[in-house]
Design an enzyme around this catalytic site. Structure first.
Site, PDB file in Angstrom:
ATOM      1  CG  HIS A 170      -1.981  -0.985   1.244  1.00  9.16           C
ATOM      2  ND1 HIS A 170      -3.232  -0.780   0.713  1.00  9.16           N
ATOM      3  CD2 HIS A 170      -1.980  -2.242   1.725  1.00  9.16           C
ATOM      4  CE1 HIS A 170      -3.967  -1.868   0.885  1.00  9.16           C
ATOM      5  NE2 HIS A 170      -3.229  -2.773   1.492  1.00  9.16           N
ATOM      6  CE  LYS A 203      -6.311  13.897   0.177  1.00  6.69           C
ATOM      7  NZ  LYS A 203      -6.359  12.673  -0.590  1.00  6.69           N
ATOM      8  NE  ARG A 204      -3.167  10.225   9.961  1.00 10.35           N
ATOM      9  CZ  ARG A 204      -2.760   9.291  10.810  1.00 10.35           C
ATOM     10  NH1 ARG A 204      -3.471   8.199  10.991  1.00 10.35           N
ATOM     11  NH2 ARG A 204      -1.652   9.446  11.519  1.00 10.35           N
ATOM     12  CE  LYS A 214      -2.218  10.891   2.945  1.00  8.02           C
ATOM     13  NZ  LYS A 214      -2.909   9.995   1.971  1.00  8.02           N
ATOM     14  CB  THR A 267     -10.158   4.875  -1.005  1.00  6.40           C
ATOM     15  OG1 THR A 267      -9.618   5.246   0.264  1.00  6.40           O
ATOM     16  CG2 THR A 267      -9.482   3.615  -1.498  1.00  6.40           C
ATOM     17  CE  LYS A 300     -13.894   5.950   1.077  1.00  9.00           C
ATOM     18  NZ  LYS A 300     -12.966   5.979   2.238  1.00  9.00           N
TER      19      LYS A 300
HETATM   20  C1  26V Z   1       2.576   2.051   7.896  1.00  8.20           C
HETATM   21  C2  26V Z   1       2.953   2.123   9.174  1.00  8.20           C
HETATM   22  C3  26V Z   1       4.377   2.086   9.439  1.00  8.20           C
HETATM   23  C4  26V Z   1       4.716   2.459  10.825  1.00  8.20           C
HETATM   24  C5  26V Z   1       3.775   1.868  11.834  1.00  8.20           C
HETATM   25  C6  26V Z   1       2.359   2.267  11.606  1.00  8.20           C
HETATM   26  C7  26V Z   1       1.990   2.168  10.189  1.00  8.20           C
HETATM   27  C8  26V Z   1       0.656   2.148   9.852  1.00  8.20           C
HETATM   28  C9  26V Z   1       0.295   2.065   8.550  1.00  8.20           C
HETATM   29  C10 26V Z   1       1.243   2.047   7.575  1.00  8.20           C
HETATM   30  C11 26V Z   1       0.885   1.910   6.156  1.00  8.20           C
HETATM   31  C12 26V Z   1       0.216   3.039   5.622  1.00  8.20           C
HETATM   32  C13 26V Z   1      -0.065   2.712   4.216  1.00  8.20           C
HETATM   33  C14 26V Z   1      -1.369   3.248   3.766  1.00  8.20           C
HETATM   34  O1  26V Z   1      -2.267   3.543   4.526  1.00  8.20           O
HETATM   35  N1  26V Z   1      -1.469   3.341   2.490  1.00  8.20           N
HETATM   36  C15 26V Z   1      -2.659   3.843   1.862  1.00  8.20           C
HETATM   37  O2  26V Z   1      -3.399   2.722   1.431  1.00  8.20           O
HETATM   38  C16 26V Z   1      -4.597   3.114   0.796  1.00  8.20           C
HETATM   39  C17 26V Z   1      -5.351   1.847   0.497  1.00  8.20           C
HETATM   40  O3  26V Z   1      -4.664   1.095  -0.449  1.00  8.20           O
HETATM   41  C18 26V Z   1      -4.280   3.921  -0.429  1.00  8.20           C
HETATM   42  O4  26V Z   1      -5.480   4.336  -1.025  1.00  8.20           O
HETATM   43  C19 26V Z   1      -3.438   5.131  -0.077  1.00  8.20           C
HETATM   44  O5  26V Z   1      -3.036   5.805  -1.248  1.00  8.20           O
HETATM   45  C20 26V Z   1      -2.218   4.700   0.692  1.00  8.20           C
HETATM   46  O6  26V Z   1      -1.504   5.813   1.175  1.00  8.20           O
END
Ligand code: 26V
Length: 820
Positions: free
Chosen positions: A368, A559-560, A565, A667, A671
């Site tokens: 992701h 969004k975050r 972003k 996503t 929406k």
């Molecule tokens: C990474 C980490 C690393 C450190 C510990 C906590 C943590 C939590 C989550 C993540 C991964 C984040 C990746 C993420 O959310 N990607 C998003 O995924 C969406 C669904 O596929 C996508 O639409 C977004 O573009 C993408 O940023």
């Protein structure tokens, strides 16, 4: 090809309001233990949920029994996050009970909307990845795939955000305070989880190594909590099983630690800690030992559960890949790869080759993000101390893979170094992405662009070694929550225009396209949009005391908060527009409200500063009489699923402005479009495919492409000269830098702005002029209201493809090999 969804005849009967009212009263009395005279709104909420849950249980058991009897292959979706939000409306709507339930409650003097608003958001996720898991669960139930989601039942999910004096403050989210009426606790379904200790080798009499036995020194229990997941028209009900940490036996422990109560308590706290908090850092380094513990905790509990279910039905594990598809949502559960190997070899007596073959055929993995700071890796010493047996297995897998690479004769030493599961430069670390990759038969990206970039960047060498594994599955969203439920006005209007088919088959929404040229329909569409904007305007007035005009263009970025972003680009454009409005008061400006919402990782300094900047800028612009209300800036605190359900339908313009190549998919973009907002965006993530679906005339695309970003970065990009060449940008940056928006602390944004001058990794300056010019194109179209709404209607009509039903069918056919 289009799919009619209702393969089975809908087994739904719709009970009349009287029957439902009786059920609610009964639940209030016997489940909540209250009479109507003393019932609080929460009690009514609990009673209503119990009523709908009982009805779900019937469908649930039927689905479970069918899957068993038919020996259907099951999908197991392992995810550290499930951002499911509120469930009651979803359940009412998917069971077709909404109207009668509203009526039933009304007859009891209870307002459905009021109690619905009391249901806490199950915020067990950070952002896109967690929400995708929730949409997938709903779609798997809808398209009738037997599936189990596995995750952690965090006592504290995503933190609650408050804004104090413009700054983000994080507060614990206590979503379980009033209990959770949805879940079933399954004490009997618990598994032991070990940490630490040592590995013993068992040898036969003749000295041959027979097997390894891991002897952990710490033990905790994972206890299952099940939540039913209902598909559209209750086609199927699946299970979301979340694990909670428990000390093994507090009584025994007390004995062990005779007299040492603190010691015993420490054990219990350790178990507790495993399911205490969700790490709030998305795409940002966490690197804590507790995080690795959480990952192992839920991975092993889920695998033990899967194996137990499989063995009780089929008796042996050779058939596991035929009857179970286990999916890894990002690398967070990647430890499941060596854990399955351990269970197959050390517990079930297989040899390495057998176990490895089964493992690879069972797992699939979705990536992701390509951001280097979000790619997980764990220091070898930590890994080895916590999971010594897994470390051995990782080395064994690594040997297998590197020998294969070496034998193919196609790889240099440097390339082999990049394929390795162990990163050798600097401190030695286990690369979880590589581990997930080699342990899976399928690795997918989440948009066409992202998948191509995966092949070219992070996984270039592994892709060369295993060229058949990487594939694309463009994300999707569930149209039940993100249209039918959150936008009843648009749903009703659409039914009036094209009938009900789109409710069961979202592809049919394309029939709305013809109505873009129908002036009467456009007016009705505009009226629905306006009503949704009024709802948001009221919320903003109530919560923040800010008045916004519903006839202004509602421009929304939610969004975050992350530098890639580029909320900063949006804020700087707001400042430039503010300057323009003041210097050219005679021009015919189109009134606009820029809304922002989103949480920053608590440790992410610049993201938190960007929140403060949005609030500081809002304060100045909103108070300036020279603006005459033509521009307002609003930061809406505590963005979450429930707020999204109000903001998406109220948007005219959707901001999707990430630096090209950095947003894996997005996503939110889908929406917004489904709710009739036009997108202003870069050619990034799924924006590329949205543009192809809606057509170039119905979207505002600007900025550098992925290739151009790469080219600039490698050829000495000089942001200073770019800033100086753009008077609008130079003025905006200078104003922020010198403290115009932070008179109480003029230095506040100095470093943030210096970052733009000095490196500007995210190309804010490089894209600024194109972005600002495109915003004026937006104004021009907005001025021509029939044209605007025609485009908005075409967006609604043309984004049915971004349904998670479509995505899930592709996973089912091309990865999981389950029938749909
Ligand atoms: C990474 C980490 C690393 C450190 C510990 C906590 C943590 C939590 C989550 C993540 C991964 C984040 C990746 C993420 O959310 N990607 C998003 O995924 C969406 C669904 O596929 C996508 O639409 C977004 O573009 C993408 O940023």
């Amino acid at each position: 090809m289009t799919h009619a969804m209702a393969s089975k005849a809908p087994i739904l009967e719709t009970p009349d309001p009287k029957t439902l009212a009786d059920e609610v009263l009964k639940a209030l009395k016997y489940r909540v233990g209250k009479g109507t005279a003393v019932a609080t709104q929460y009690d009514w909420l609990t009673a209503s949920i119990k009523v709908v849950r009982d009805r779900i249980v019937d469908h649930w058991m039927q689905a479970t029994q069918e899957a068993y009897a038919q020996q259907e292959k099951r999908v197991y979706y392992l995810s550290l996050e499930f951002l499911i939000g509120r469930l009651m409306r979803d359940a009412f709507s998917n069971l077709g009970l909404m109207d009668n339930m509203r009526e039933a409650l009304r007859s009891l003097g209870v307002d459905l909307d009021l109690i619905a608003a009391l249901e806490p958001d199950a915020a067990l996720g950070n952002g896109g990845l967690g929400r995708l898991a929730a949409c997938f669960m709903e779609s798997m139930a809808t398209v009738d795939i037997p599936a189990h989601g596995y995750g952690i039942r965090y006592a504290n999910g995503m933190f609650r955000q408050e804004i104090h004096d413009g700054w983000q403050v994080e507060l614990p989210e206590t979503w379980l305070d009033h209990g959770n009426p949805w879940e079933f606790e399954r004490r009997e379904r618990s598994f032991e989880v070990g940490f630490g200790g040592a590995v013993e080798s068992i040898t036969s009499k003749d000295g041959r190594l027979e097997r390894h036995v891991w002897k952990p020194i710490e033990h905790v229990l994972a206890v299952a909590y099940d939540t039913p997941v209902v598909g559209w028209r209750a086609n199927r009900v699946n299970t979301l099983r979340l694990w909670s940490g428990m000390p093994i036996d507090p009584i025994l422990l007390d004995k062990f630690n005779a007299g040492d109560h603190i010691g015993a308590l420490a054990e219990s706290n350790k178990a507790d800690a495993l399911s205490r908090v969700l790490y709030p850092a998305d795409s940002h380094k966490a690197g804590q030992e507790l995080r690795l513990r959480q990952e192992y905790f839920f991975s092993t509990a889920s695998l033990q559960d899967i194996i137990q279910r499989h063995l009780s039905q089929y008796g042996d594990l050779q058939s596991l890949p035929d009857k179970a598809a286990i999916h890894l949502n990002d690398t967070h559960p990647a430890i499941a790869v060596p854990e399955l190997m351990r269970l197959l070899m050390d517990v079930h007596g297989m040899d390495f080759d057998q176990a490895w073959s089964i493992t690879k055929r069972t797992f699939g993995y979705t990536n992701h993000t390509l951001l280097p700071e979000a790619l997980e890796s764990w220091p070898v010493p930590l890994f080895e101390r916590l999971l010594p047996r897994h470390m051995q297995i990782v080395y064994a897998i690594n040997a297998e893979v590197l020998l294969e690479a070496r034998a193919s004769d196609q790889f240099s030493d440097e390339q082999i170094g990049r394929i390795s599961l162990i990163q050798e430069n600097g401190d030695r670390r286990v690369r979880m992405g590589n581990l997930a990759f080699v342990g899976s038969h399928s690795i997918n990206g989440v948009s066409a662009l992202h998948t191509e970039l995966m092949k070219e960047t992070v996984f270039a060498d592994l892709h060369k070694l295993y060229p058949d594994r990487i594939n694309n599955k463009t994300n999707g969203i569930t149209p039940r929550r993100w249209l039918i439920q959150c936008n009843p006005g648009l749903t009703a209007l659409t039914r009036e225009a094209i009938g009900d088919r789109f409710l069961d088959d979202i592809d049919a929404i394309k029939e709305l396209d013809a109505f873009a040229d129908d002036a009467a329909f456009r007016d009705k569409f505009a009226a629905v949009k306006r009503a949704n904007k009024v709802r948001l305007a009221n919320l903003v007035a109530d919560r923040l005391g800010i008045k916004v005009d519903p006839s202004a263009l509602f421009d929304i970025q939610i969004k975050r908060i992350h530098e890639y972003k580029r909320q900063l680009l949006n804020i700087l454009e707001a400042i430039a527009l503010y300057d323009q409005i003041r210097s050219h008061p005679e021009r015919d400006w189109m009134p606009r409200v820029k809304f922002f919402g989103g949480k920053a990782a608590p440790s992410y300094h610049n993201a938190k500063l960007i929140i403060k900047l949005a609030n500081d800028v809002a304060k100045v612009i909103n108070r300036d009489p020279a603006v005459r209300g033509l521009l307002k800036v609003v930061f809406v605190p505590n963005y979450n699923v429930s707020l999204a359900e109000i903001m998406m339908p109220a948007a005219d313009l959707s901001e999707q402005i990430s630096t090209a190549g950095m947003e894996a998919s997005g996503t939110g973009n889908m929406k917004f479009a489904l709710n009739g907002a036009l997108t202003i965006g870069t050619l990034d993530g799924a924006n590329v495919e949205i543009k192809e679906c809606v057509g170039d005339d119905n979207i505002f695309i600007f900025g550098l492409t992925t290739a151009e970003v790469a080219e600039r970065r490698s050829n000495g990009y000089d942001p200073r000269s770019v800033i100086e060449a753009s008077s609008e940008l130079a003025q905006a940056v200078a104003a922020v830098s010198s403290g115009v928006f932070s008179p109480d602390d003029p230095e506040r944004y100095r470093d943030l702005m210096n970052g733009l001058y000095q490196s500007d990794w995210f190309m804010v300056a490089a894209d600024f002029d194109a972005y600002a010019a495109t915003q004026r194109d937006v104004d021009a179209v907005w001025r021509n209201s029939p044209d605007w709404y025609a485009k908005a209607i075409r967006n609604v009509a043309r984004v049915g493809w971004f349904s998670s039903d479509r995505t899930i069918r592709q996973y089912a056919k091309e990865i999981w090999n389950v029938p749909v």
